[in-house]
Design a protein around this motif. Structure first.
Motif, PDB file in Angstrom:
ATOM      1  N   ALA A 123       0.795  -1.150  -0.053  1.00 20.71           N
ATOM      2  CA  ALA A 123       0.054   0.123  -0.116  1.00 20.71           C
ATOM      3  C   ALA A 123       0.703   1.309  -0.072  1.00 20.71           C
ATOM      4  N   TYR A 124       0.339   2.263  -0.451  1.00 17.27           N
ATOM      5  CA  TYR A 124       0.857   3.626  -0.460  1.00 17.27           C
ATOM      6  C   TYR A 124      -0.004   4.615   0.283  1.00 17.27           C
ATOM      7  N   GLN A 125       0.468   5.588   0.873  1.00 21.61           N
ATOM      8  CA  GLN A 125      -0.258   6.785   1.592  1.00 21.61           C
ATOM      9  C   GLN A 125       0.694   7.766   1.571  1.00 21.61           C
ATOM     10  N   ASN A 174      -8.739   3.125   9.140  1.00 23.73           N
ATOM     11  CA  ASN A 174      -9.271   4.429   8.331  1.00 23.73           C
ATOM     12  C   ASN A 174     -10.321   3.936   7.257  1.00 23.73           C
ATOM     13  N   SER A 175     -10.592   2.759   7.189  1.00 24.92           N
ATOM     14  CA  SER A 175     -11.682   2.134   6.398  1.00 24.92           C
ATOM     15  C   SER A 175     -13.221   2.944   6.589  1.00 24.92           C
ATOM     16  N   ASP A 176     -13.354   3.034   8.032  1.00 21.22           N
ATOM     17  CA  ASP A 176     -14.559   3.693   8.331  1.00 21.22           C
ATOM     18  C   ASP A 176     -14.497   4.850   9.411  1.00 21.22           C
ATOM     19  N   ALA A 181      -6.209  13.650   6.653  1.00 10.34           N
ATOM     20  CA  ALA A 181      -5.025  13.919   5.974  1.00 10.34           C
ATOM     21  C   ALA A 181      -4.495  12.749   5.116  1.00 10.34           C
ATOM     22  N   LEU A 182      -5.277  11.699   4.894  1.00 16.87           N
ATOM     23  CA  LEU A 182      -4.836  10.571   4.472  1.00 16.87           C
ATOM     24  C   LEU A 182      -6.075  10.157   3.386  1.00 16.87           C
ATOM     25  N   THR A 226       6.049   8.779   5.259  1.00 21.59           N
ATOM     26  CA  THR A 226       4.717   9.354   4.928  1.00 21.59           C
ATOM     27  C   THR A 226       4.076  10.836   5.670  1.00 21.59           C
ATOM     28  N   MET A 227       4.756  10.733   6.901  1.00 16.30           N
ATOM     29  CA  MET A 227       4.255  11.720   7.982  1.00 16.30           C
ATOM     30  C   MET A 227       5.254  12.705   8.162  1.00 16.30           C
TER      31      MET A 227
END
Length: 279
Positions: A123-125, A174-176, A181-182, A226-227
């Motif tokens: 995955a990428y964020q 983060n799905s729900d 910011a993502l 990524t942060m």
């Protein structure tokens, strides 16, 4: 765990992290739960994918490790798999390209003859504080790697999966409960949970199970790469357990879902969130 502020360039490497993540290298003990199985693990060079690959090998599975280009980390994963007495196949390349997804599956079939477990985890964020700040190409890449790769991997793998096989997608808290910011990442993680729920129904008559895991804050190279550094220092402090989880603390759920013990578990989304509920 108190981690200092730190940043890396994407996709990040575990060697530069302080403290180093725990993938179960010195703690995971297998008990034959995956004896003789063949698994594909994407994003297997580091983080959750690495912990899953190590656990699978110690449970008796051979593992194809798909990764982007973090060769040193991937070789270390392969070393742990081989030390467990199992076969490791390294497959670098960008899963945002459908052809690479098909090549990964083809290599697994060529080497092992079948696929018993498919773990779509790469995955990428990237943290962005406004919609305008998100480059169009970053949006497209995030969807291609996080979501479309799952589709292409599954479509290619299913003809080589028999009854009792297992598909596992990595969703997210983060799905729900999306972090603003993502946004692109969160959207893909919601879609993964939804897609896995559909696959559980589509593939049931073939005896193939599909489930997803929804990790919370897990200490992997994705975080410092990524942060902003100040966010990294606070990472994981907002869950009830008060700390980020280690990859080794997530891997046992992937083992359970891949094992025959989970023969009636399909269509589930399993939270590994340090006490933060998912809806």
């Amino acid at each position: 765990m108190n981690q200092p502020a730190q940043e890396q360039r994407p996709p990040g490497t575990e060697a530069e992290m302080e403290p180093r993540p725990d993938h179960g290298e010195h703690s995971y003990r297998g008990s034959g739960r995956l004896d003789g199985k063949v698994a594909i693990v994407t994003g297997g060079d580091s983080g959750i994918g690495k912990a899953v690959a190590i656990a699978y090998a110690r449970e008796g599975a051979d593992v194809l490790i798909s990764y982007l280009d973090e060769h040193e980390d991937a070789r270390d994963t392969a070393r742990w798999v081989e030390e467990a007495g199992r076969k490791a196949v390294l497959m670098p390349g960008d899963l945002a390209e459908p052809a690479q997804c098909m090549a990964v599956v083809a290599q697994a079939v060529e080497t092992f003859g079948r696929i018993d477990v498919l773990v779509s985890n790469a995955a990428y964020q990237m943290t962005r504080t406004s919609v305008e700040e998100i480059p169009d190409e970053e949006w497209d890449h995030t969807l291609a790697l996080n979501l479309s790769a799952l589709f292409h991997l599954v479509k290619a793998a299913v003809p080589h999966m028999g009854p009792g096989s297992s598909i596992i997608g990595t969703s997210s808290v983060n799905s729900d409960q999306p972090s603003p910011a993502l946004m692109p990442y969160a959207a893909t993680k919601a879609a993964i949970a939804n897609m896995i729920a559909s696959l559980a129904q589509l593939l049931a008559d073939r005896g193939i199970r599909a489930n997803s895991v929804a990790p919370g804050p897990i200490w992997t190279p994705l975080i410092p790469s990524t942060m902003p550094g100040e966010h990294v220092a606070e990472f994981g402090g907002n869950v009830p357990l008060g700390r980020p989880g280690q990859p080794a603390e997530v891997a046992p759920v992937y083992v359970m879902l891949a094992s025959d013990e989970a023969s009636y578990v399909s269509g589930a989304r399993v939270a590994v969130t340090g006490g933060k509920p998912i809806l």
